[in-house]
Design a protein around this motif. Structure first.
Motif, PDB file in Angstrom:
ATOM      1  N   THR A   1      10.084 118.430  53.387  1.00 37.24           N
ATOM      2  CA  THR A   1       9.716 119.262  54.632  1.00 37.24           C
ATOM      3  C   THR A   1      10.706 119.998  55.196  1.00 37.24           C
ATOM      4  N   LEU A   2      10.486 121.402  55.402  1.00 34.70           N
ATOM      5  CA  LEU A   2      11.833 121.914  55.890  1.00 34.70           C
ATOM      6  C   LEU A   2      11.692 121.761  57.475  1.00 34.70           C
ATOM      7  N   LEU A   3      12.723 121.068  58.039  1.00 35.57           N
ATOM      8  CA  LEU A   3      13.098 120.862  59.368  1.00 35.57           C
ATOM      9  C   LEU A   3      13.509 121.911  60.289  1.00 35.57           C
ATOM     10  N   GLU A   4      14.669 122.636  59.718  1.00 34.63           N
ATOM     11  CA  GLU A   4      15.246 123.610  60.547  1.00 34.63           C
ATOM     12  C   GLU A   4      16.126 124.477  59.687  1.00 34.63           C
ATOM     13  N   THR A   5      16.392 125.686  60.192  1.00 35.16           N
ATOM     14  CA  THR A   5      17.316 126.543  59.584  1.00 35.16           C
ATOM     15  C   THR A   5      18.370 127.050  60.615  1.00 35.16           C
ATOM     16  N   GLU A   6      19.585 127.128  60.099  1.00 35.21           N
ATOM     17  CA  GLU A   6      20.605 127.604  60.868  1.00 35.21           C
ATOM     18  C   GLU A   6      21.373 128.748  60.276  1.00 35.21           C
ATOM     19  N   THR A   7      21.329 129.806  61.194  1.00 27.89           N
ATOM     20  CA  THR A   7      22.314 130.818  60.661  1.00 27.89           C
ATOM     21  C   THR A   7      23.351 131.192  61.521  1.00 27.89           C
ATOM     22  N   GLU A   8      24.524 131.406  61.042  1.00 30.29           N
ATOM     23  CA  GLU A   8      25.784 131.638  61.665  1.00 30.29           C
ATOM     24  C   GLU A   8      25.853 133.026  62.234  1.00 30.29           C
ATOM     25  N   LEU A   9      26.337 133.040  63.323  1.00 31.94           N
ATOM     26  CA  LEU A   9      26.350 134.282  64.069  1.00 31.94           C
ATOM     27  C   LEU A   9      27.820 134.637  64.489  1.00 31.94           C
ATOM     28  N   GLU A  10      28.033 136.225  64.708  1.00 32.53           N
ATOM     29  CA  GLU A  10      29.154 136.350  65.563  1.00 32.53           C
ATOM     30  C   GLU A  10      28.778 136.101  66.988  1.00 32.53           C
ATOM     31  N   ILE A  11      29.963 135.703  67.695  1.00 35.47           N
ATOM     32  CA  ILE A  11      29.882 135.231  69.336  1.00 35.47           C
ATOM     33  C   ILE A  11      29.059 136.345  70.090  1.00 35.47           C
ATOM     34  N   ASN A  12      29.654 137.550  69.885  1.00 33.99           N
ATOM     35  CA  ASN A  12      28.825 138.707  70.382  1.00 33.99           C
ATOM     36  C   ASN A  12      27.349 138.856  70.196  1.00 33.99           C
ATOM     37  N   GLU A  13      26.932 138.268  69.144  1.00 36.82           N
ATOM     38  CA  GLU A  13      25.315 138.432  68.714  1.00 36.82           C
ATOM     39  C   GLU A  13      24.653 137.367  69.462  1.00 36.82           C
ATOM     40  N   LEU A  14      25.317 136.427  70.113  1.00 38.97           N
ATOM     41  CA  LEU A  14      24.547 135.566  71.121  1.00 38.97           C
ATOM     42  C   LEU A  14      23.689 136.207  71.951  1.00 38.97           C
ATOM     43  N   PRO A  15      22.521 135.990  72.604  1.00 43.91           N
ATOM     44  CA  PRO A  15      21.848 136.998  73.620  1.00 43.91           C
ATOM     45  C   PRO A  15      22.778 136.781  74.626  1.00 43.91           C
ATOM     46  N   GLN A  16      22.588 137.830  75.515  1.00 43.82           N
ATOM     47  CA  GLN A  16      23.584 137.920  76.776  1.00 43.82           C
ATOM     48  C   GLN A  16      23.229 136.737  77.555  1.00 43.82           C
ATOM     49  N   LYS A  17      21.844 136.246  77.833  1.00 42.63           N
ATOM     50  CA  LYS A  17      21.553 135.105  78.710  1.00 42.63           C
ATOM     51  C   LYS A  17      22.326 133.764  78.304  1.00 42.63           C
ATOM     52  N   VAL A  18      22.392 133.866  76.785  1.00 43.86           N
ATOM     53  CA  VAL A  18      23.073 132.450  76.544  1.00 43.86           C
ATOM     54  C   VAL A  18      24.634 132.572  76.672  1.00 43.86           C
TER      55      VAL A  18
END
Length: 138
Positions: A70-87
């Protein structure tokens, strides 16, 4: 000669301890979900789950599967500036002197999304989890 034999036995045993087989059902589930994945590397986690690290569409990703495939989760690497502004704002508010080193988007099997930051906080690398609206999760 005995010394050489002993070294060979130790080498073989250590290889067996470190090596593991990914069950066919898990490999099949992975291939169905990520048919275009490249450079796949598997790891068996301490909790018994299996994690595949791979490249998909030029992005570094990982996917975690339970022993029952069963697929539990996926994780995708992001550039720091791709984080939502609220985060980003929540991180700065909670850790004003810390710096984000890495970022990722985590999507749980039920579709819930979290954002993970790896940061140096008080001289120690720490993972911090946020909801998309900036709520601190851990």
């Amino acid at each position: 000669m005995k010394k050489l034999f002993f070294i060979l036995v130790i080498a073989l045993l250590s290889n067996q301890v470190m090596a593991f087989e990914v069950p066919d059902a898990i490999e099949s589930a992975f291939e169905q979900k990520f048919p275009n994945a490249k450079k796949v590397k598997w790891e068996k986690e301490e909790d018994g789950n299996y994690e595949a690290e791979f490249i998909l569409n030029d992005q570094e990703m990982s996917a975690t599967f339970s022993p029952s495939a069963t697929l539990l989760e996926t994780e995708t690497e992001l550039e720091i500036n791709e984080l939502p502004q609220k985060v980003q704002d929540a991180f700065k508010s909670n850790y004003p002197t810390a710096k984000i080193l890495e970022a990722a988007k985590i999507t749980m099997a039920d579709g819930t999304v979290y954002y993970e930051t790896e940061a140096k906080i008080n001289g120690k690398k720490t993972d911090v989890l946020f909801s998309p609206d900036g709520q601190l999760k851990k």
